[in-house]
Write a protein that holds these residues in place. Structure first.
Motif, short mmCIF file in Angstrom:
data_model
loop_
_atom_site.label_atom_id
_atom_site.label_comp_id
_atom_site.label_asym_id
_atom_site.label_seq_id
_atom_site.Cartn_x
_atom_site.Cartn_y
_atom_site.Cartn_z
N ASP A 535 0.83 -1.20 0.55
CA ASP A 535 0.29 -0.15 0.06
C ASP A 535 0.95 1.31 -0.02
N PHE A 536 2.19 1.46 0.71
CA PHE A 536 2.70 2.42 0.84
C PHE A 536 3.63 2.31 -0.26
N GLN A 537 3.62 1.60 -1.31
CA GLN A 537 4.55 1.79 -2.20
C GLN A 537 4.32 3.29 -3.68
N PRO A 538 3.39 2.85 -3.53
CA PRO A 538 3.12 4.44 -4.31
C PRO A 538 3.16 5.75 -4.00
N PHE A 539 3.34 6.07 -2.62
CA PHE A 539 4.47 7.17 -2.47
C PHE A 539 5.89 6.91 -1.29
#
Length: 543
Positions: A535-539
């Motif tokens: 979930d954090f990968q795009p940020f």
């Protein structure tokens, strides 16, 4: 005008005689007070009927503790019931258990080193310490080239050989003293060292902490053994002394030698040279004991606990990322640290993202599934110690996580407790954005309950502009840029940040205030971490 010294009281084994002790303390305060604090060594509790009855009075608040009092941990297993947390806790108003081992720095700058329990040659537990505990307590201090010593050392057990060379030790024969405490005293060079458990009062002739003609002059150590409260022989159990913190004395005044002084009673061959500390993880474990401790497992340092603090520093979770970054050498700990990324004690499965100078990991005992920590890869104690490049990346992670939570309809609170910690940990806890307006109010409400002075500081003011390195504090950043600061003086509830976030108005999780109540299996933790990474990968600016 000369600075006024601090007035300190120290007591030997109390053994549950609280009423007798506190009555004596009140009388002493009336005659010679006020005093800064009371320090207790030896057995503070007992399990006799009378001791348990007095304990109930303390618990209920019917018996008041008249002065800020700090105690050591249990020395026998039947005393463990009196301690809620083996890593230190507030027992009742004005009564604090310091913890298993560590350094307590007061607001006035006094440094108090402490070690609870008695020596064990096997595995350590709540009542026993091992060489690993000695190494973990001493290494971060003595490896610093600027380290001079500590002001006070508290141990319940006496150090072996402490009466050697003393001219007043004819009738003093301590039972079961500890050689490890002797090693610790040799390394930490306390100005005062207090012990108990022998039911004698013994004030040793001061001893040197340097070798004449071989080293520059250093301050002396005064060792005192204290008797039991209420002992039939009326031996002295309460000792009062004045002390100016070491960091406020000039060198000439600090190293002044008294008229009577002896050689150090402990073996100089065990004292490490500075160059040895750079290459030996366990430099106390030398000579015929060099194989001890070096292969023993290490328990968490009492300063690294609670508040969701995880027990890992985790290495890069994705091996392919490592070769994409330029190599950078990070500051390394001189002993065991559960938060340094390169430490062998890591739990790699909790790491979420690794940068050049900092990393993010899920918290151990998390309040919610995406409760994170931001930590420097190298060994820095607090935000006050960070160089500019590390601070810059730390801020990048803050921004990335705020954007991540915002995408999920949440806001977050970021806080740091620089008190009884060894490695900087920023707690990042999300909460639904509908609760954002309540956060500051809850902080102030719970601070008031604990009688803490919580101040709001200007949004564009940095901690380094307000505090000096080594200052104990609690600091929180709210998502709207508001910043809250409490300068820790004496008592501080270690779970304060979690208590705020777990409040009814925010997460409404009162049963999860203590991180140890938030148990997950390793499989559950791994799944939570995998979900977070995805979930954090795009940020994640490291991708």
């Amino acid at each position: 005008m000369a600075e006024q010294p601090l007035k300190i009281l120290v007591c030997g084994d109390v053994e549950g005689r609280f009423s007798q002790l506190f009555t004596r303390i009140r009388n002493v305060i009336k005659k010679a007070g006020p005093f800064e604090m009371l320090l207790c060594v030896g057995n503070f509790f007992a399990t006799s009927e009378s001791a348990l009855a007095e304990w109930k009075l303390l618990q209920s608040g019917k018996m008041e503790v008249p002065i800020s009092t700090y105690i050591l941990g249990p020395n026998t297993s039947d005393h463990e019931i009196f301690y809620d947390d083996s890593d230190g806790c507030s027992i009742c108003d004005n009564l604090t258990f310091l913890g298993k081992r560590g350094i307590y720095s007061t607001a006035s700058g006094l440094q108090i080193a402490y070690l609870s329990g008695t020596e064990s040659s096997g595995a350590g537990d709540a009542c026993h310490f091992t060489r690993a505990d000695i190494d973990a307590l001493g290494l971060p201090l003595v490896s610093n080239s600027k380290f001079k010593g500590v002001d006070v050392l508290l141990t319940s057990q006496w150090p072996s050989g402490v009466t050697q060379y003393a001219n007043n030790a004819e009738n003093v024969k301590p039972v079961n003293p500890s050689s490890l405490i002797g090693d610790l005293a040799l390394a930490l060079r306390p100005r005062y060292h207090f012990s108990a458990m022998q039911n004698v009062f013994y004030e040793r002739t001061p001893y040197r902490n340097h070798r004449i003609l071989a080293e520059s002059a250093k301050h002396v150590t005064r060792f005192l053994g204290l008797a039991k409260v209420g002992n039939a022989e009326k031996k002295k159990y309460l000792y009062a002394f004045n002390i100016t913190p070491m960091n406020r004395l000039n060198q000439v005044e600090l190293v002044k030698q008294p008229d009577e002084v002896t050689e150090c009673p402990f073996s100089w061959t065990k004292r490490p040279r500075q160059e040895e500390t750079e290459n030996k993880q366990f430099f106390f474990s030398m000579g015929d004991r060099s194989k001890q401790g070096a292969h023993q497992g290490h328990k968490r340092h009492h300063h690294q606990r609670g508040g969701g603090h995880q027990r890992q520093e985790g290495q890069r979770s994705d091996g392919e990322r490592q070769h994409k970054r330029p190599f950078k050498k990070h500051p390394q700990p001189t002993g065991p640290c559960w938060f340094c990324l390169g430490s062998p004690e890591v739990e790699k499965h909790l790491v979420g993202s690794v940068g050049t100078s900092c990393y993010v990991a899920l918290a151990k005992g998390a309040l919610v599934s995406d409760h994170c920590l931001i930590l420097p890869i190298g060994h820095y104690q607090s935000s006050l110690d960070l160089p500019e490049d590390v601070q810059t990346e730390l801020d990048q992670f803050k921004s990335a996580l705020r954007n991540f939570y915002k995408s999920k309809g949440k806001t977050c609170v970021i806080y740091e407790r620089n008190f009884r910690t060894q490695h900087l940990q920023l707690q990042v806890i999300p909460v639904d954005k509908s609760k954002a307006d309540d956060i500051k109010e809850v902080f102030f409400r719970i601070a008031k309950q604990h009688k803490l002075e919580l101040a709001e500081i200007p949004k564009h003011t940095e901690l380094k502009q307000i505090l000096s390195c080594g200052s104990p504090y609690f600091y929180a950043e709210l998502n709207n840029g508001e910043k809250l600061l409490h300068r820790i003086k004496k008592f501080f509830p270690l779970q304060f940040g979690r208590e705020v976030m777990a409040a009814e108005e925010l997460l409404d999780m009162p049963d999860r205030i203590n991180w140890k109540n938030c148990n997950y299996t390793k499989e559950e933790e791994s799944k939570m971490a995998a979900t977070f990474r995805e979930d954090f990968q795009p940020f994640d600016f490291n991708e």
